[in-house]
Design a protein around this motif. Sequence first.
Motif, PDB file in Angstrom:
ATOM      1  N   ALA A   1      10.670   2.631 -11.718  1.00 57.93           N
ATOM      2  CA  ALA A   1      11.907   3.374 -12.007  1.00 57.93           C
ATOM      3  C   ALA A   1      11.629   4.543 -12.959  1.00 57.93           C
ATOM      4  O   ALA A   1      12.152   5.645 -12.775  1.00 57.93           O
ATOM      5  N   LEU A   2      10.819   4.297 -13.963  1.00 57.47           N
ATOM      6  CA  LEU A   2      10.469   5.365 -14.908  1.00 57.47           C
ATOM      7  C   LEU A   2       9.698   6.471 -14.203  1.00 57.47           C
ATOM      8  O   LEU A   2       9.955   7.666 -14.432  1.00 57.47           O
ATOM      9  N   VAL A   3       8.782   6.096 -13.334  1.00 53.32           N
ATOM     10  CA  VAL A   3       8.026   7.099 -12.574  1.00 53.32           C
ATOM     11  C   VAL A   3       8.967   7.870 -11.664  1.00 53.32           C
ATOM     12  O   VAL A   3       8.878   9.100 -11.564  1.00 53.32           O
ATOM     13  N   ALA A   4       9.858   7.173 -10.979  1.00 50.48           N
ATOM     14  CA  ALA A   4      10.795   7.853 -10.074  1.00 50.48           C
ATOM     15  C   ALA A   4      11.663   8.841 -10.846  1.00 50.48           C
ATOM     16  O   ALA A   4      11.925   9.962 -10.375  1.00 50.48           O
TER      17      ALA A   4
ATOM     18  N   GLY B   1       0.827  -1.213   0.000  1.00 49.27           N
ATOM     19  CA  GLY B   1       0.000   0.000   0.000  1.00 49.27           C
ATOM     20  C   GLY B   1       0.852   1.250   0.000  1.00 49.27           C
ATOM     21  O   GLY B   1       0.579   2.209  -0.739  1.00 49.27           O
ATOM     22  N   ALA B   2       1.902   1.255   0.812  1.00 43.69           N
ATOM     23  CA  ALA B   2       2.820   2.399   0.839  1.00 43.69           C
ATOM     24  C   ALA B   2       3.532   2.550  -0.502  1.00 43.69           C
ATOM     25  O   ALA B   2       3.694   3.668  -1.013  1.00 43.69           O
ATOM     26  N   ALA B   3       3.947   1.434  -1.080  1.00 38.28           N
ATOM     27  CA  ALA B   3       4.606   1.478  -2.392  1.00 38.28           C
ATOM     28  C   ALA B   3       3.659   2.039  -3.445  1.00 38.28           C
ATOM     29  O   ALA B   3       4.054   2.872  -4.274  1.00 38.28           O
ATOM     30  N   SER B   4       2.411   1.600  -3.394  1.00 34.77           N
ATOM     31  CA  SER B   4       1.405   2.099  -4.331  1.00 34.77           C
ATOM     32  C   SER B   4       1.250   3.607  -4.186  1.00 34.77           C
ATOM     33  O   SER B   4       1.205   4.341  -5.187  1.00 34.77           O
ATOM     34  N   TYR B   5       1.173   4.077  -2.947  1.00 36.45           N
ATOM     35  CA  TYR B   5       1.039   5.518  -2.728  1.00 36.45           C
ATOM     36  C   TYR B   5       2.267   6.273  -3.260  1.00 36.45           C
ATOM     37  O   TYR B   5       2.132   7.290  -3.952  1.00 36.45           O
ATOM     38  N   LEU B   6       3.456   5.809  -2.917  1.00 36.75           N
ATOM     39  CA  LEU B   6       4.674   6.524  -3.328  1.00 36.75           C
ATOM     40  C   LEU B   6       4.772   6.640  -4.846  1.00 36.75           C
ATOM     41  O   LEU B   6       5.084   7.716  -5.373  1.00 36.75           O
ATOM     42  N   VAL B   7       4.491   5.563  -5.547  1.00 35.59           N
ATOM     43  CA  VAL B   7       4.563   5.596  -7.009  1.00 35.59           C
ATOM     44  C   VAL B   7       3.441   6.462  -7.571  1.00 35.59           C
ATOM     45  O   VAL B   7       3.653   7.287  -8.458  1.00 35.59           O
TER      46      VAL B   7
ATOM     47  N   THR C   1      10.178  10.880  -4.614  1.00 36.66           N
ATOM     48  CA  THR C   1      11.098  10.412  -5.651  1.00 36.66           C
ATOM     49  C   THR C   1      11.974   9.279  -5.121  1.00 36.66           C
ATOM     50  O   THR C   1      12.112   8.235  -5.764  1.00 36.66           O
ATOM     51  N   ALA C   2      12.548   9.482  -3.942  1.00 33.01           N
ATOM     52  CA  ALA C   2      13.392   8.441  -3.345  1.00 33.01           C
ATOM     53  C   ALA C   2      12.566   7.205  -3.022  1.00 33.01           C
ATOM     54  O   ALA C   2      13.025   6.069  -3.226  1.00 33.01           O
ATOM     55  N   GLY C   3      11.347   7.410  -2.542  1.00 29.26           N
ATOM     56  CA  GLY C   3      10.479   6.279  -2.228  1.00 29.26           C
ATOM     57  C   GLY C   3      10.133   5.463  -3.456  1.00 29.26           C
ATOM     58  O   GLY C   3      10.187   4.230  -3.435  1.00 29.26           O
ATOM     59  N   ALA C   4       9.784   6.143  -4.549  1.00 25.80           N
ATOM     60  CA  ALA C   4       9.480   5.427  -5.797  1.00 25.80           C
ATOM     61  C   ALA C   4      10.722   4.702  -6.304  1.00 25.80           C
ATOM     62  O   ALA C   4      10.633   3.584  -6.823  1.00 25.80           O
ATOM     63  N   GLY C   5      11.885   5.314  -6.135  1.00 29.62           N
ATOM     64  CA  GLY C   5      13.134   4.645  -6.523  1.00 29.62           C
ATOM     65  C   GLY C   5      13.408   3.415  -5.673  1.00 29.62           C
ATOM     66  O   GLY C   5      13.842   2.379  -6.183  1.00 29.62           O
ATOM     67  N   ALA C   6      13.112   3.510  -4.374  1.00 31.95           N
ATOM     68  CA  ALA C   6      13.289   2.357  -3.487  1.00 31.95           C
ATOM     69  C   ALA C   6      12.319   1.238  -3.860  1.00 31.95           C
ATOM     70  O   ALA C   6      12.690   0.055  -3.866  1.00 31.95           O
TER      71      ALA C   6
END
Length: 141
Positions: A134-137, A55-61, A78-83
């Motif tokens: 990665a593209l989104v980040a 859920g957190a990953a979904s939110y970050l992206v 940005t860092a979260g989506a990269g992680a």
Amino acid sequence: MVAGALGAIGALHAVWMRTPWPLGSPAEFADTVVGVGVERLPTPAMCAEVAVALGAASYLVGARAGVLPAVGPRLLRTAGAGAVSGVLLARGVGGLLLFGPAGSGRRIARTERFLRLDRRYYSPLCLALGTGAALVAARGA
């Protein structure tokens, strides 16, 4: 799409806290989804942890892509989506390189059914979602 897929997979993990749906039994679930015997199934608490992480990953992206409301510093999203991307890519590559049948010399022994599904669906899905994250980040909205 990546945020939606991660949210859906997170919701499925929440369902798995209570039931092996859509599979018929815990044994079938263990063989298909986890690749272990029923005695080694993850606990409901573990499923909850994965559901929250997804859920957190979904939110970050989603927030980095501009499809969900942004909260907090942009650098954090940005860092979260990269992680998220790094974790998904590691799972995809790791599944292909580390999972194997018992006695095969691979580091992580899994059932034959799981291995077949992992090579066909699970690892490629992780690689695709990781690439998308990665593209989104990198690009954002």
